[in-house]
Motif scaffolding. Structure first.
Motif, short mmCIF file in Angstrom:
data_model
loop_
_atom_site.label_atom_id
_atom_site.label_comp_id
_atom_site.label_asym_id
_atom_site.label_seq_id
_atom_site.Cartn_x
_atom_site.Cartn_y
_atom_site.Cartn_z
N ALA A 243 0.82 -1.21 0.00
CA ALA A 243 0.00 0.00 0.00
C ALA A 243 0.86 1.26 0.00
O ALA A 243 0.48 2.27 -0.59
CB ALA A 243 -0.94 -0.01 1.20
N GLU A 244 2.01 1.21 0.65
CA GLU A 244 2.90 2.38 0.65
C GLU A 244 3.39 2.67 -0.77
O GLU A 244 3.52 3.84 -1.16
CB GLU A 244 4.09 2.15 1.58
N LEU A 245 3.67 1.63 -1.52
CA LEU A 245 4.07 1.80 -2.91
C LEU A 245 2.92 2.39 -3.73
O LEU A 245 3.13 3.27 -4.58
CB LEU A 245 4.51 0.46 -3.50
N GLY A 246 1.69 1.92 -3.47
CA GLY A 246 0.52 2.48 -4.14
C GLY A 246 0.37 3.96 -3.86
O GLY A 246 0.04 4.75 -4.76
N GLN A 247 0.62 4.36 -2.62
CA GLN A 247 0.53 5.78 -2.28
C GLN A 247 1.59 6.57 -3.01
O GLN A 247 1.35 7.69 -3.46
CB GLN A 247 0.67 5.97 -0.77
N LYS A 248 2.77 5.98 -3.16
CA LYS A 248 3.85 6.65 -3.90
C LYS A 248 3.44 6.86 -5.36
O LYS A 248 3.66 7.94 -5.93
CB LYS A 248 5.13 5.82 -3.83
N VAL A 249 2.84 5.84 -5.99
CA VAL A 249 2.33 6.00 -7.35
C VAL A 249 1.33 7.15 -7.40
O VAL A 249 1.37 8.01 -8.29
CB VAL A 249 1.68 4.70 -7.87
N GLY A 250 0.42 7.16 -6.42
CA GLY A 250 -0.58 8.22 -6.36
C GLY A 250 0.04 9.60 -6.25
O GLY A 250 -0.40 10.55 -6.91
N GLU A 251 1.07 9.73 -5.43
CA GLU A 251 1.73 11.03 -5.26
C GLU A 251 2.34 11.52 -6.57
O GLU A 251 2.22 12.70 -6.93
CB GLU A 251 2.81 10.93 -4.19
N TYR A 252 2.97 10.63 -7.30
CA TYR A 252 3.57 11.03 -8.57
C TYR A 252 2.50 11.34 -9.62
O TYR A 252 2.68 12.24 -10.45
CB TYR A 252 4.55 9.96 -9.05
N LEU A 253 1.39 10.60 -9.58
CA LEU A 253 0.27 10.94 -10.46
C LEU A 253 -0.29 12.32 -10.10
O LEU A 253 -0.61 13.12 -10.99
CB LEU A 253 -0.84 9.90 -10.33
N GLY A 254 -0.39 12.61 -8.82
CA GLY A 254 -0.88 13.91 -8.38
C GLY A 254 0.03 15.03 -8.82
O GLY A 254 -0.44 16.10 -9.26
N GLU A 255 1.33 14.81 -8.74
CA GLU A 255 2.28 15.82 -9.18
C GLU A 255 2.15 16.09 -10.67
O GLU A 255 2.19 17.25 -11.11
CB GLU A 255 3.71 15.36 -8.86
N GLU A 256 1.96 15.03 -11.45
CA GLU A 256 1.80 15.22 -12.90
C GLU A 256 0.45 15.86 -13.23
O GLU A 256 0.35 16.62 -14.20
CB GLU A 256 1.97 13.88 -13.63
N ALA A 257 -0.57 15.59 -12.42
CA ALA A 257 -1.86 16.25 -12.62
C ALA A 257 -1.72 17.76 -12.42
O ALA A 257 -2.26 18.55 -13.20
CB ALA A 257 -2.90 15.68 -11.65
N ILE A 258 -0.99 18.16 -11.41
CA ILE A 258 -0.74 19.58 -11.17
C ILE A 258 0.00 20.19 -12.36
O ILE A 258 -0.36 21.27 -12.86
CB ILE A 258 0.09 19.78 -9.88
N ALA A 259 1.03 19.49 -12.84
CA ALA A 259 1.83 20.01 -13.96
C ALA A 259 1.00 20.16 -15.22
O ALA A 259 1.23 21.09 -16.01
CB ALA A 259 3.02 19.07 -14.21
N GLN A 260 0.02 19.26 -15.41
CA GLN A 260 -0.81 19.31 -16.62
C GLN A 260 -2.13 20.04 -16.40
O GLN A 260 -2.99 20.06 -17.29
CB GLN A 260 -1.07 17.89 -17.13
N LYS A 261 -2.30 20.66 -15.21
CA LYS A 261 -3.52 21.42 -14.90
C LYS A 261 -4.77 20.55 -15.01
O LYS A 261 -5.77 20.93 -15.62
CB LYS A 261 -3.65 22.65 -15.82
N VAL A 262 -4.71 19.39 -14.38
CA VAL A 262 -5.84 18.47 -14.33
C VAL A 262 -6.42 18.50 -12.92
O VAL A 262 -5.72 18.27 -11.95
CB VAL A 262 -5.40 17.03 -14.69
N ASN A 263 -7.71 18.79 -12.81
CA ASN A 263 -8.38 18.85 -11.50
C ASN A 263 -8.76 17.49 -10.97
O ASN A 263 -8.62 17.22 -9.76
CB ASN A 263 -9.67 19.68 -11.60
N VAL A 264 -9.28 16.64 -11.86
CA VAL A 264 -9.82 15.34 -11.43
C VAL A 264 -9.18 14.25 -12.27
O VAL A 264 -9.25 14.27 -13.51
CB VAL A 264 -11.35 15.29 -11.57
N LEU A 265 -8.58 13.29 -11.59
CA LEU A 265 -7.95 12.15 -12.23
C LEU A 265 -8.91 10.97 -12.14
O LEU A 265 -9.29 10.56 -11.04
CB LEU A 265 -6.64 11.83 -11.51
#
Length: 807
Positions: free
Chosen positions: A80-102
């Protein structure tokens, strides 16, 4: 309400306008009130923000983004910790691409191995799926943007997914199909949820008051936003009453008018609309605030390395005869298989990611330390037989000490919108394997696919490494496991049966016409196989390591279970230990064991660690259909610690005092469910379980086609035009497959063949109105000229109204 003053300042029309999209990917804005559009993007394992304008429908190419391993892959990490890490990096890329909802993660159960979208889902087990999903959500939302867990609920087949009626008993619904969503809501605190296309027990899910109000809003206390799947709205007012805020994509104002009219007529109270607007505004404002933060472009190389680390921890070693792996230094290796040249690394459909970097096996050998003497494709990727390729592969294999054989399923076999036709890998790959094995028995098969496959050929290979769909860095990750740089630690998050006919849903998948019956109830996956003692190829939770582990000294109390774990081998490694619980009472039918906890532990060679797995509110519960509540049965419980669902290493018992609820079932009415061999359930017994008659599962071919009938049903249309449409679709699909355009052929099945008529309007962003659909229905139902006249009249009206609409 949080935004009472703002809502009070809105006109009725302004409030209604927020309830559907601005275009295909954006929510509606309101400049007067300072409300901005949200951008919603597909993103279970990487962001697919399409490069084309957001008003362009369809599966267009996305802006480059990191393609992480799919959910089915990461679930094999049990981390689950690895899953959270994936989520964090997805969140960072969402911010970079100006995406509100993934739009992810997906937590639908793997009820049947042929579901075409299984590669996007975590597991056959709701506890594992829920825990992994909650970790993804926490990671994504740590950046202030929103995850959107999907698809609520019982969306377990792709065929006819927009109209199929799923018939499932209440206990199975709660214990199997909703538990992962419950964990995602309560532990992940997801800000948004996507409703599914299908019906649940007769009612479309986004209109289903029991699902959306009683359970989601009531029992779980969810106060976030519910978003339809794209084109998934049937009756807009009924959806709003059930608490579905946002309809996607745009309907060009058509359903806004339905909402306004419903309020004016008294069918819908304005307070219901106000509450929906309030919840949607909270999603808009919180995610928009997150996107205001200054954000540099994400570090492409760093994210690629993270994707590799995730893939490495998710790879499953399934066979290692004679300890052939890791490969010994200096061994001459032949590389065979088309997937070695062009990696198979993700699924197809709405989740397809345009990777920032893409590793291929043949480009990574030098750094791996493995000595390759050459490469041959061996087979044609999409199944065409080619003896010349087999001959060349065998000639290369003869010269090698061992063969790395890359096999699996191609991109168009596992895809959104259609289910697989069988559990087999293509015959041309099996013919290659048989031929190579005759000239070199030292074969290590590397399997690339996102779901379970049959392996009648497994005795022909000495090693089997399953990479699933490892994302853009998966090819390099596999080589690091083969070379021994990484000790494999993945374990299967789904059971691999010996053959498809052994599956508990074999007789009831998929639903072909009106409905699909979940007669197996709670008995899916290992819950079925372990209960009936059916042999399987690989059990749930199975995976090998280059080292060995010993379990000892179990003890249990009311808080949890404690034991010792020792690495008895020569390599440091990670072990996934699994807690299963079995109820000893016979008063309520149950599976033999259920997963109730897990932990992944890194442990050095020779080291011993003390492990504790705590109990939680789900450890002993079952859903009682008479009390309509979660209850605990007073009984003895077997507490099992295992390396897989069938490899139980430690066992003890404890007595648990329950809630003393009334028993939910009459045993005499459900003999097969209680027998310990719950297969081939009769209709009568299933109806006794449901407490009602099952609906007729076939189309009524005497009735005219309506909004929720599919284009496939035009084969029974009264009008010649309708039948011509059907045969045109079938011919186009056949022809495209024949000329090798399999992806386009699949798109026809997904987007046309199984599309209900209402979807023609709902999926086109306002290009086709529902009154125009009325004209189409007249045409296919035998009144061609009257229908054509109606269609053209409504088309002119739509064009005129669009010109008058403010831009």
């Amino acid at each position: 309400m949080k935004y009472y003053e703002l809502i009070a300042n809105m006109t009725l029309e302004e409030k209604a306008s927020l309830m559907s999209g601005k275009d295909f990917w954006q929510s509606q804005d309101n400049e007067r009130l300072g409300i901005k559009s949200m951008f919603l993007a597909d993103g279970p394992h990487g962001i697919r923000k399409q490069a084309a304008a957001s008003d362009k429908p369809g599966l267009n190419a996305g802006v480059p983004a990191t393609c992480y391993p799919t959910a089915a892959t990461v679930a094999n990490s049990w981390n689950a910790e690895l899953g959270q890490k994936v989520g964090e990096y997805l969140g960072e890329e969402a911010i970079a691409q100006k995406v509100n909802v993934l739009l992810g993660p997906g937590v639908n159960m793997k009820r049947n191995p042929l579901c075409g979208r299984n590669f996007e889902y975590f597991s056959e087990d709701p506890y594992l799926a829920g825990k992994m999903a909650a970790s993804y959500i926490r990671g994504i939302q740590s950046y202030g943007v929103s995850a959107c867990v999907k698809h609520l609920a019982v969306n377990n087949q792709e065929e006819r997914r927009m109209s199929i009626d799923t018939i499932v008993d209440e206990r199975a619904l709660r214990e199997i199909y909703l538990t992962a969503f419950e964990i995602a809501v309560k532990e992940g605190k997801t800000k948004s949820i996507m409703s599914s296309y299908n019906k649940l027990n007769g009612t479309y899910t986004n209109e289903n008051m029991h699902l959306m109000q009683d359970i989601l809003r009531g029992e779980w206390g969810y106060n976030g936003t519910v978003i339809t799947d794209w084109g998934g709205s049937n009756d807009r007012v009924a959806g709003l009453l059930a608490g579905n805020e946002l309809e996607m994509p745009s309907t060009a104002g058509e359903t806004d008018k339905e909402i306004v009219q419903a309020i004016k007529s008294g069918k819908l109270k304005e307070e219901v609309l106000d509450e929906s607007v309030d919840r949607l505004l909270d999603l808009i404002f919180t995610t928009t605030e997150a996107l205001r933060k200054p954000q540099l472009e994400f570090d492409v190389e760093k994210h690629h390395r993270v994707s590799q680390k995730v893939a490495e921890e998710s790879i499953v070693l399934l066979k290692n005869e004679g300890n052939l792996l890791p490969l010994k230094f200096g061994k001459k290796i032949a590389v065979i298989g088309d997937f070695a040249k062009d990696a198979r690394y993700q699924g197809a459909g709405s989740s397809i990611v345009n990777p920032t970097i893409l590793d291929h096996t043949m480009d990574c050998f030098e750094e791996s330390g493995i000595v390759s003497i050459g490469f041959e494709p061996g087979f044609e990727r999409y199944g065409k037989k080619d003896q010349n390729k087999i001959d060349k592969a065998c000639a290369l294999a003869e010269q090698a000490d061992a063969v790395l054989l890359y096999i699996g399923l191609d991109e168009v076999t596992e895809a959104e919108g259609l289910d697989r036709q069988s559990m087999r890998i293509p015959e041309n790959q099996i013919e290659l394997l048989n031929a190579v094995q005759k000239v070199n028995p030292n074969i290590i098969a590397i399997l690339s696919c996102g779901s379970a496959v049959e392996m009648p050929w497994i005795d022909k290979v000495k090693g089997l490494l399953h990479g699933y769909l490892g994302g853009q860095a998966g090819a390099r990750a596999i080589l690091r496991v083969l070379s021994g740089d990484v000790n494999p630690s993945g374990k299967l998050a789904e059971t691999y049966p010996l053959r498809y006919e052994d599956t508990p849903t074999y007789h009831h998948f998929p639903g072909k016409e009106v409905s699909v019956e979940y007669r197996e109830s709670i008995f899916i996956g290992y819950r079925y196989y372990d209960t009936v003692n059916k042999d399987v190829l690989f059990p749930f939770g199975f995976g090998l390591s280059y080292t060995t582990f010993a379990y000892s000294d179990i003890s249990v109390n009311e808080r949890g279970v404690t034991f010792k774990l020792t690495n008895t081998g020569n390599f440091a490694g990670m072990e996934i230990v699994q807690l299963y619980v079995g109820c000893q009472s016979q008063e309520i039918f149950r599976s033999k064991k259920e997963l109730k906890g897990f932990v992944k532990v890194f442990i050095n060679a020779g080291e011993t660690k003390t492990i504790t797995i705590p109990f939680d509110d789900k450890t002993f519960r079952y859903f009682n259909v008479k009390t309509n509540k979660w209850e605990i049965e007073t009984s003895g419980y077997t507490i099992m610690i295992g390396a897989s669902s069938t490899d139980i290493r430690l066992e003890t018992t404890m007595h648990v005092k329950g809630t003393e609820a009334v028993l939910p079932y009459d045993k005499a009415m459900l003999p097969t469910y209680y027998s310990g061999k719950p297969s081939n359930i009769s209709e009568d017994e299933f109806e006794n379980l449901l407490g009602r008659k099952v609906p007729v599962s076939t189309w009524d071919r005497t009735k005219p086609l309506g909004y929720n009938d599919t284009l496939a049903q035009c084969q029974y249309a009264k009008g010649v035009f309708g039948r011509l449409v059907y045969h045109s679709i079938v011919f186009a699909h056949w022809y495209l497959r024949k000329i090798g355009k399999r992806s386009t052929a699949n798109l026809i099945i997904m987007s046309v063949y199984h599309m209900p008529f209402r979807g023609i309007s709902r999926m086109t962003g306002g290009v086709v109105s529902m009154p125009m659909v009325d004209g189409i229905l007249k045409m296919v139902n035998g009144r061609f000229f009257k229908g054509l006249t109606h269609f053209l009249k409504e088309r002119r009206k739509l064009i005129r109204n669009n010109k008058l609409r403010p831009q």
